[in-house]
Design a protein around this motif. Sequence first.
Motif: not given
Length: 429
Positions: A12-16, A191-193
């Motif tokens: 759903s989201n990506t974080v760095v 998470g999303g999945g």
Amino acid sequence: MRPAIGLDFGTSNTVVTACDSAGTAMTCRFGQGPEAVTSLPSVLCFLEPEASGGMPRAEVGPWAIRQFVESTGECRFLQSLKTFVASRLFKGTGVFGRHHDFEDLMEAFLRRASARCERPLGDGNCRLVIGRPVTFAGSAPDDGLAMERYRRALSRFGFQDVFFVYEPVAAAFAFAQRLDADATVLVADFGGGTTDFSVMRFSREGARLQASPLGHGGIGIAGNTLDYRIVDRVILPHLGKGSRYRSMGKELDVPPNLFSNFAHWHMLSVFKTSADYRELKKMLRACLEPEKIELFIDLVETDQGYPLYKAVSDAKMRLSSESETELRFAPLGAAFSARIGRTDFEAWIADDLDRVAGALDRTLADASVRDTDVDRVFLTGGTSFVPAIRRLFEARFGPARLSGGDELSSVAKGLALIGQRDDAADWSV
């Protein structure tokens, strides 16, 4: 210590998160000013070549959503890319006449994300640590294929050192920075999945944190599954699920599988070109309630999947703090409104929670850890806010042992902190 980048490439989201040589971890921002975000929606939008000056233009996150909503030309909108990585059935997809395999899509997403990020991902002097779930999403996930696809996509960025670490292990490492005593920690990463578990024993030798992994586990049930239950119960009956059609002088049920792809967010990007969708359109004339199927087709043709996803996801979020909420979705009709009670929602997801609890049982059993051996439980990920999920852990471990915080950034932070250690390879999969 070596500088490192932690990449939590999420469904759903990506974080760095970047960690400098002094060991300071900082979550990176995407964009500037009031548009800046630290949690980038994992969506990718290609604008038709004619509308972008002759070349397909990719955009990500909120800018992809804006491009999708505001563009007067054709767009190709893709979301939940991660859900495809372990699927052998996914052979790629066409984008304005050009075939894109998974690696192409992941590269396009990460390159545009890097351009939007205050810390470019292509810095070859940094070690890159990327998270991976314990259990990939999908009905028959192929871990080897997923890792191969990840490696091929990331090889295009020039990193010399790339490590893969289980996402709940990274979250556990981030949480362990708070510990002031030795502890056995259970991390549940929603998470999303996927939902992933990790059991680790943490101790300190002077200022250095030591860890022993005791067990890992997971299941392909998470936030997207809970969203699906709402769509299935509230939305799909208005789109023809449960209706009938005539064939060979008989009345038959419209096959329910024709609707499931529309309700699973990761399938929205390929549903319009699927055999199921073509079959549905052929069946229209024989349907006993054609107006519902026509509405379904109209939603697909006008790419209403993502707006529906947002409406449903927001309703689910409200149910974390409210006993009842109203779901409105104008494309179903200006007057469409559905009241959803938390009690109803929890009944819809009861079987999913039982399966999550079963996966937790197996994880603890494989780790030879009893409930009473767990000192701290760290719940992370956006779905950890769902009250029914929290009650599951409170009933089992007691509220005093539960902790939260940094639900969207703990994995990326842990990945970066692991990456700057000399023993980073020992933590990798």
